[in-house]
Design an enzyme around this catalytic site. Structure first.
Site, PDB file in Angstrom:
ATOM      1  N   PRO A  10       5.924 -20.651 -17.032  1.00 43.93           N
ATOM      2  CA  PRO A  10       6.761 -20.611 -18.222  1.00 43.93           C
ATOM      3  C   PRO A  10       6.479 -21.697 -19.257  1.00 43.93           C
ATOM      4  O   PRO A  10       6.232 -22.853 -18.915  1.00 43.93           O
ATOM      5  CB  PRO A  10       8.191 -20.759 -17.673  1.00 43.93           C
ATOM      6  N   ASN A  11       6.531 -21.264 -20.496  1.00 46.53           N
ATOM      7  CA  ASN A  11       6.384 -22.106 -21.694  1.00 46.53           C
ATOM      8  C   ASN A  11       4.951 -22.535 -21.983  1.00 46.53           C
ATOM      9  O   ASN A  11       4.675 -23.135 -23.018  1.00 46.53           O
ATOM     10  CB  ASN A  11       7.307 -23.344 -21.638  1.00 46.53           C
ATOM     11  N   ARG A  18       3.908 -26.687 -28.426  1.00 48.24           N
ATOM     12  CA  ARG A  18       4.996 -27.294 -27.670  1.00 48.24           C
ATOM     13  C   ARG A  18       4.708 -28.775 -27.361  1.00 48.24           C
ATOM     14  O   ARG A  18       3.681 -29.092 -26.755  1.00 48.24           O
ATOM     15  CB  ARG A  18       5.100 -26.513 -26.364  1.00 48.24           C
ATOM     16  N   TYR A  23       1.533 -32.467 -24.223  1.00 44.99           N
ATOM     17  CA  TYR A  23       0.637 -31.405 -23.733  1.00 44.99           C
ATOM     18  C   TYR A  23      -0.596 -31.175 -24.616  1.00 44.99           C
ATOM     19  O   TYR A  23      -1.413 -30.302 -24.318  1.00 44.99           O
ATOM     20  CB  TYR A  23       1.420 -30.098 -23.580  1.00 44.99           C
ATOM     21  N   ASN A  72      -0.743 -23.388 -12.635  1.00 47.87           N
ATOM     22  CA  ASN A  72       0.207 -24.357 -13.186  1.00 47.87           C
ATOM     23  C   ASN A  72       1.544 -23.637 -13.265  1.00 47.87           C
ATOM     24  O   ASN A  72       1.802 -22.905 -14.225  1.00 47.87           O
ATOM     25  CB  ASN A  72      -0.241 -24.830 -14.570  1.00 47.87           C
ATOM     26  N   ALA A  75       7.639 -25.520 -14.886  1.00 46.04           N
ATOM     27  CA  ALA A  75       8.898 -26.003 -14.299  1.00 46.04           C
ATOM     28  C   ALA A  75       9.191 -25.380 -12.929  1.00 46.04           C
ATOM     29  O   ALA A  75       9.874 -25.987 -12.097  1.00 46.04           O
ATOM     30  CB  ALA A  75      10.051 -25.738 -15.263  1.00 46.04           C
ATOM     31  N   HIS A  78       8.876 -27.294  -9.531  1.00 47.07           N
ATOM     32  CA  HIS A  78       9.858 -28.241  -9.010  1.00 47.07           C
ATOM     33  C   HIS A  78      10.963 -27.592  -8.186  1.00 47.07           C
ATOM     34  O   HIS A  78      11.750 -28.295  -7.552  1.00 47.07           O
ATOM     35  CB  HIS A  78      10.462 -29.042 -10.171  1.00 47.07           C
ATOM     36  N   ASP A  85       6.353 -19.806  -1.138  1.00 43.54           N
ATOM     37  CA  ASP A  85       6.152 -18.875  -0.008  1.00 43.54           C
ATOM     38  C   ASP A  85       5.027 -17.894  -0.302  1.00 43.54           C
ATOM     39  O   ASP A  85       4.267 -17.529   0.599  1.00 43.54           O
ATOM     40  CB  ASP A  85       7.444 -18.085   0.265  1.00 43.54           C
ATOM     41  N   GLU A  96      -3.128 -26.562  -7.486  1.00 42.02           N
ATOM     42  CA  GLU A  96      -2.059 -26.698  -8.492  1.00 42.02           C
ATOM     43  C   GLU A  96      -2.444 -27.750  -9.521  1.00 42.02           C
ATOM     44  O   GLU A  96      -2.909 -28.832  -9.162  1.00 42.02           O
ATOM     45  CB  GLU A  96      -0.740 -27.086  -7.810  1.00 42.02           C
ATOM     46  N   HIS A  98      -1.281 -29.859 -13.194  1.00 41.84           N
ATOM     47  CA  HIS A  98      -0.287 -30.240 -14.202  1.00 41.84           C
ATOM     48  C   HIS A  98      -1.011 -30.999 -15.299  1.00 41.84           C
ATOM     49  O   HIS A  98      -1.783 -31.920 -15.006  1.00 41.84           O
ATOM     50  CB  HIS A  98       0.821 -31.100 -13.589  1.00 41.84           C
ATOM     51  N   SER A 100       0.361 -32.868 -17.711  1.00 37.51           N
ATOM     52  CA  SER A 100       0.943 -34.212 -17.821  1.00 37.51           C
ATOM     53  C   SER A 100       0.984 -34.874 -16.445  1.00 37.51           C
ATOM     54  O   SER A 100       0.797 -34.210 -15.416  1.00 37.51           O
ATOM     55  CB  SER A 100       2.355 -34.109 -18.403  1.00 37.51           C
ATOM     56  N   ARG A 105       6.998 -39.116 -15.099  1.00 36.64           N
ATOM     57  CA  ARG A 105       8.012 -38.600 -16.030  1.00 36.64           C
ATOM     58  C   ARG A 105       9.401 -38.605 -15.372  1.00 36.64           C
ATOM     59  O   ARG A 105       9.670 -39.441 -14.519  1.00 36.64           O
ATOM     60  CB  ARG A 105       7.575 -37.202 -16.512  1.00 36.64           C
ATOM     61  N   ARG A 109      10.809 -34.001 -11.971  1.00 39.27           N
ATOM     62  CA  ARG A 109       9.418 -33.514 -11.956  1.00 39.27           C
ATOM     63  C   ARG A 109       8.620 -34.059 -10.775  1.00 39.27           C
ATOM     64  O   ARG A 109       7.518 -33.599 -10.483  1.00 39.27           O
ATOM     65  CB  ARG A 109       8.707 -33.888 -13.268  1.00 39.27           C
TER      66      ARG A 109
HETATM   67  C1  DQA Z   1       3.797 -29.124 -16.419  1.00 41.93           C
HETATM   68  C2  DQA Z   1       4.813 -30.166 -15.958  1.00 41.93           C
HETATM   69  C3  DQA Z   1       6.160 -29.514 -15.667  1.00 41.93           C
HETATM   70  O1  DQA Z   1       7.092 -30.494 -15.235  1.00 41.93           O
HETATM   71  C4  DQA Z   1       6.699 -28.858 -16.909  1.00 41.93           C
HETATM   72  O2  DQA Z   1       7.906 -28.191 -16.620  1.00 41.93           O
HETATM   73  C5  DQA Z   1       5.722 -27.950 -17.567  1.00 41.93           C
HETATM   74  C6  DQA Z   1       4.312 -28.328 -17.605  1.00 41.93           C
HETATM   75  C7  DQA Z   1       2.450 -29.765 -16.821  1.00 41.93           C
HETATM   76  O3  DQA Z   1       1.480 -29.031 -16.935  1.00 41.93           O
HETATM   77  O4  DQA Z   1       2.380 -30.975 -17.056  1.00 41.93           O
HETATM   78  O5  DQA Z   1       6.115 -26.963 -18.178  1.00 41.93           O
HETATM   79  O6  DQA Z   1       3.536 -28.243 -15.338  1.00 41.93           O
END
Ligand code: DQA
Length: 142
Positions: A10-11, A18, A23, A72, A75, A78, A85, A96, A98, A100, A105, A109
């Site tokens: 998401p996002n 954003r 990012y 990735n 959110a 977390h 699963d 995985e 990330h 950031s 942070r 997170r």
């Molecule tokens: C993220 C870190 C997450 O905490 C956050 O919710 C994101 C992006 C990252 O790529 O740094 O949406 O996964």
């Protein structure tokens, strides 16, 4: 041909727009085109969803046949035991990433649920994390 799937949660469709201070200012589509050129011997697939179930469906769809997955979960990382699963349920290794540095942070997170079933976690390297993850998967013997 090696098939590797990238899954963004998401996002992350808003990358480049954003919170660019966190990012960066590059869209994922732009970055993805460069990434594909760096790995001419690999078929890289890209999928983004803002919905937990769609991410799980994608893991089930390709998690029995592809060489590797770079994920990735944003959110969902977390708190999604359902995605965690699903990663455990498939034989394809998942790295995985990330963008950031999640450990530097907010406290929420630092709780990484989906990463518990991933073979590796890369955090705080910006978009370059995706290249590092693809390299990691190519170099794995599986
Ligand atoms: C993220 C870190 C997450 O905490 C956050 O919710 C994101 C992006 C990252 O790529 O740094 O949406 O996964």
């Amino acid at each position: 041909m090696i098939q590797i799937q990238i899954i963004n949660g998401p996002n992350l469709n808003l990358l480049g727009i954003r919170e660019p201070d966190i990012y960066g200012d590059e869209s994922f589509e732009e970055y993805f085109r460069k990434l594909q050129k760096q790995f001419p011997g690999v078929v890289l697939h890209y999928f983004q969803s803002n919905h937990e179930g769609d991410i799980i469906d994608k893991l089930h769809e390709i998690g029995f046949s592809y060489h590797g997955i770079v994920m990735n979960p944003a959110a969902y990382s977390h708190y999604s035991y359902a995605i965690s699963d699903a990663v455990k349920a498939i034989p394809t290794p998942v790295v995985e990433v990330h963008i950031s540095d999640v450990m530097g942070r907010e406290d929420f997170r630092k709780n990484l649920v989906t990463a518990q079933n991933c073979v590796k976690i890369i955090s705080g390297k910006g978009l370059d994390a995706y290249r590092m993850a693809v390299e990691e998967l190519i170099n794995r013997k599986n």
